[in-house]
Enzyme design. Sequence first.
Site, PDB file in Angstrom:
ATOM      1  N   HIS A 241       0.844  -1.207   0.000  1.00  0.00           N
ATOM      2  CA  HIS A 241       0.000   0.000   0.000  1.00  0.00           C
ATOM      3  C   HIS A 241       0.877   1.254   0.000  1.00  0.00           C
ATOM      4  CE1 HIS A 241      -2.628  -3.009   2.264  1.00  0.00           C
ATOM      5  NE2 HIS A 241      -3.305  -2.775   1.157  1.00  0.00           N
TER       6      HIS A 241
ATOM      7  N   ASP B 281      -3.682  -7.186  -7.621  1.00  0.00           N
ATOM      8  CA  ASP B 281      -5.085  -7.495  -7.927  1.00  0.00           C
ATOM      9  C   ASP B 281      -5.298  -7.156  -9.398  1.00  0.00           C
ATOM     10  OD1 ASP B 281      -6.237  -8.056  -5.104  1.00  0.00           O
ATOM     11  OD2 ASP B 281      -5.009  -6.274  -4.894  1.00  0.00           O
TER      12      ASP B 281
ATOM     13  N   GLN C 227      -8.774  -6.653 -10.889  1.00  0.00           N
ATOM     14  CA  GLN C 227      -9.374  -5.420 -10.355  1.00  0.00           C
ATOM     15  C   GLN C 227      -8.857  -4.206 -11.140  1.00  0.00           C
ATOM     16  OE1 GLN C 227      -9.962  -4.326  -6.042  1.00  0.00           O
ATOM     17  NE2 GLN C 227      -7.974  -3.384  -6.346  1.00  0.00           N
TER      18      GLN C 227
HETATM   19  P1  AMP Z   1      -6.359  -3.760  -0.351  1.00  0.00           P
HETATM   20  O1  AMP Z   1      -6.617  -2.729   0.686  1.00  0.00           O
HETATM   21  O2  AMP Z   1      -5.396  -4.806   0.136  1.00  0.00           O
HETATM   22  O3  AMP Z   1      -7.580  -4.302  -0.989  1.00  0.00           O
HETATM   23  O4  AMP Z   1      -5.560  -3.074  -1.536  1.00  0.00           O
HETATM   24  C1  AMP Z   1      -5.517  -1.707  -1.797  1.00  0.00           C
HETATM   25  C2  AMP Z   1      -4.590  -1.479  -2.956  1.00  0.00           C
HETATM   26  O5  AMP Z   1      -3.284  -1.938  -2.620  1.00  0.00           O
HETATM   27  C3  AMP Z   1      -5.008  -2.232  -4.229  1.00  0.00           C
HETATM   28  O6  AMP Z   1      -4.761  -1.422  -5.362  1.00  0.00           O
HETATM   29  C4  AMP Z   1      -4.083  -3.429  -4.194  1.00  0.00           C
HETATM   30  O7  AMP Z   1      -3.848  -3.990  -5.478  1.00  0.00           O
HETATM   31  C5  AMP Z   1      -2.826  -2.814  -3.632  1.00  0.00           C
HETATM   32  N1  AMP Z   1      -1.938  -3.860  -3.077  1.00  0.00           N
HETATM   33  C6  AMP Z   1      -2.265  -4.808  -2.168  1.00  0.00           C
HETATM   34  N2  AMP Z   1      -1.210  -5.636  -1.968  1.00  0.00           N
HETATM   35  C7  AMP Z   1      -0.216  -5.207  -2.774  1.00  0.00           C
HETATM   36  C8  AMP Z   1       1.123  -5.650  -3.048  1.00  0.00           C
HETATM   37  N3  AMP Z   1       1.659  -6.715  -2.446  1.00  0.00           N
HETATM   38  N4  AMP Z   1       1.864  -4.955  -3.945  1.00  0.00           N
HETATM   39  C9  AMP Z   1       1.343  -3.880  -4.583  1.00  0.00           C
HETATM   40  N5  AMP Z   1       0.094  -3.408  -4.381  1.00  0.00           N
HETATM   41  C10 AMP Z   1      -0.677  -4.063  -3.488  1.00  0.00           C
END
Ligand code: AMP
Length: 283
Positions: free
Chosen positions: A34, A154, A157
Amino acid sequence: MIKLIQTSEELLKHRKNQDKVGFVATMGNLHEGHVSLLEAGFKDFDHMYFSIFVNPTQFGPTEDFDKYPRTIEKDLALIEACLKKYPHKSVTVFNPKDVYEIYPKDFKLQISIQEMNKILEGEHRPTHFDGVTTVVYRLFALINPTKSYFGLKDFQQYIVIKKMVADMLLPVEIVGMPIIRETTGLALSSRNQYLNPVQKETALILSKTLNHLKELINGKKENLALAQDYIRTMIKDPNWDYLTIRETNTLTEKIENQSSLVILAVYRQEKTRLLDNMQLEVK
Ligand code: AMP
């Protein structure tokens, strides 16, 4: 500087004072993945918006909405720590105090990206993407960002949001950012904490399989058949929800004449579904 806002009304008022801003949407329980999105935003903007909202409409009835980790104090501390590296930047954190700040009582909108919301993740989570597109649209409407940063972790998404922005002619650029991983190769995820040490070790099958497939293909179309054979053997393990090679933008299975591909995978450890993917080019 960090400012915390908990109502839509205050958000709209606050937003009037700024010119162009970037935006990152999250469900909180932040990790370096994040933070990497926030840092990407700092390269383009002095002011970033960052939402922390566990969106109920993207969870199915038997999923982990209640259990999803809510760690707002730690999240704010992580953003503060990141800001120390960027003393001239500022962040507005939008953490709605309740769901009505996003979905007022008479809220009726639902945005669906047809077909794409039914395949892959959509097949396993039938209401998921409609929840995602609707909440992201609502957040875009509140914040009006010039660019918004999404993790390629994702991948579907990211594609679905890009399609929504294109089809609705929204004036925002969607930026996809690389997957941040542990040194073991495991992609960072808030859901990794559901895993016990043995499951975490087992989960390395995801990144190992993706790397192996990329090596097998080695940039050559003629090796795709070999890769498909390997996939057929691997998915005998019932923990794979899917392991599949798709075209990057449409996510179609018809890849014979395509050069931009993505291998998409979900491996299950009991109820925890772990997502990973790898993009590749073939000639
Ligand atoms: P989440 O709150 O985990 O649903 O994700 C919020 C954002 O963070 C989304 O755009 C995810 O794709 C991104 N995200 C989550 N995990 C990762 C990761 N390991 N590397 C890069 N972006 C991430």
